[in-house]
Design an enzyme around this catalytic site. Sequence first.
Site, PDB file in Angstrom:
ATOM      1  N   ARG A 137      -4.821   6.966  -1.728  1.00 42.17           N
ATOM      2  CA  ARG A 137      -3.363   6.946  -1.616  1.00 42.17           C
ATOM      3  C   ARG A 137      -2.696   7.724  -2.762  1.00 42.17           C
ATOM      4  NH1 ARG A 137      -2.946   4.106   2.823  1.00 42.17           N
ATOM      5  NH2 ARG A 137      -4.168   2.190   3.079  1.00 42.17           N
ATOM      6  N   ASP A 161       0.806  -1.212   0.000  1.00 47.70           N
ATOM      7  CA  ASP A 161       0.000   0.000   0.000  1.00 47.70           C
ATOM      8  C   ASP A 161       0.844   1.269   0.000  1.00 47.70           C
ATOM      9  OD1 ASP A 161      -2.486  -1.230  -0.090  1.00 47.70           O
ATOM     10  OD2 ASP A 161      -2.619  -1.406   2.091  1.00 47.70           O
ATOM     11  N   LYS A 218      -5.680  -2.250  -7.357  1.00 48.23           N
ATOM     12  CA  LYS A 218      -6.068  -1.539  -6.142  1.00 48.23           C
ATOM     13  C   LYS A 218      -7.231  -0.599  -6.470  1.00 48.23           C
ATOM     14  CE  LYS A 218      -3.237  -3.141  -2.967  1.00 48.23           C
ATOM     15  NZ  LYS A 218      -3.728  -3.716  -1.695  1.00 48.23           N
TER      16      LYS A 218
END
Length: 446
Positions: free
Chosen positions: A401, A325, A352
């Site tokens: 992210r 991640d 993702k």
Amino acid sequence: MAHPLPRSVTIHPAARLQGRIRVPGDKSISHRALMLSAIAIGESRIEGLLEGEDVLATAAAMRAMGATISRGDDAIWRVHGVGVGGLLQPATALDMGNSGTSTRLLMGLVASHPITVTFTGDASLSGRPMNRVIAPLGLMGADITASPGGRLPLMVRGLCPAIPITYTLPVASAQVKSAVLLAGLNAPGITRVVEPVATRDHSERMLAGFGAQLTVEQSETGRVISIEGEANLKPQSITVPGDPSSAAFWMVAATIVPGSDVVIENVGLNATRAGLVTALRLMGADIEEQDARTVGGEPVADLRVRHATLRGIDVPHDLAPSMIDEYPALFVAASFAQGRTIARGADELRVKESDRIAVMLAALTANGVSCEEHEDGLTITGTGGEPIAGGATIASNLDHRIAMSMVVAGLHAQKAITIDDASPIATSFPNFFDLLQTLGGDATWG
């Protein structure tokens, strides 16, 4: 669960970052704490729970299946569980918002209960394939009907009693491992997962803490995790450590902005999650662990991070599972290193919340960073510590992210960087911009 209306944000270069901050609770642990508390018998207490949209989606789902969940004025969450096997048929579909972890783990829980559950999600989650979870749960007897490509919306018809299996993970995935173990909780006999490459072990730690009969052994084929079904879980008091994935952005920010000196308190340093710390240290980062301790069965420390000159490296492939991640943040760090950084071994980034390889390639290239794309990562030629060009508006692609990584990049750029939609950050880090301001960063909202 819809995202807030898109809000663009422009990040201005920072003179330096300085101060002490505390990041939200670990998202992976928060999800699991709610789920296991909801199937224990009695009241569990959870302190430090991440109160982002993803975790709130898990709480809503467990309420819909019979658990009583409340948050006190003391910020402690109290969960009255229904017991293993006690999940109830929800009245409506479960809206998982943007949370892939919630979806995959809850599919496992549901798979061994005699209920039928429909899972829905936002546009980003609905584009993510679930086949790698569908396959083992199907072997355990669950009947799963998915949208084309194994995507959401999908329906899980659980089987009780489910069939215990031994399943070797074809790819390193803590979510798939956890889904099978959670399904095994309500299956008679022993369910085993074999992982050739070790992944984050929060599920194993927490299952054992709740009283599940679980063993972990090493074999020639990898780690073998075995769980005995028809378990009786006991309520727990849980303290959630700070999320290392959230700390990652401030570690990189303090490293790349000259003059910075930042302490990030209460960061979880589980070895299966600490790959970015290792990678940054290999690049020359100045990261000091202070007051190392154990919180809720997890290793924790305060991290003091000071500006340092980074050098490009060939990131060891075996670090990938413990930092999957954090690759977007690593790509940003590499953008300021001396020479080339080759960061590969991360095929998982393609599936993702967005295709994080392609999206970060586009974002960094638009802001003057030299990048080469690979199927499993990027090669990045850094500036040697100088600011990147900046000046572009980048698309976050509904990926929290990506948005936070490019905020960090904008802190050391010649021209301000704009992120088209920063609202997805609320899924995992609701006070992200408050902490940015605390440290001396500057953002302008569009």
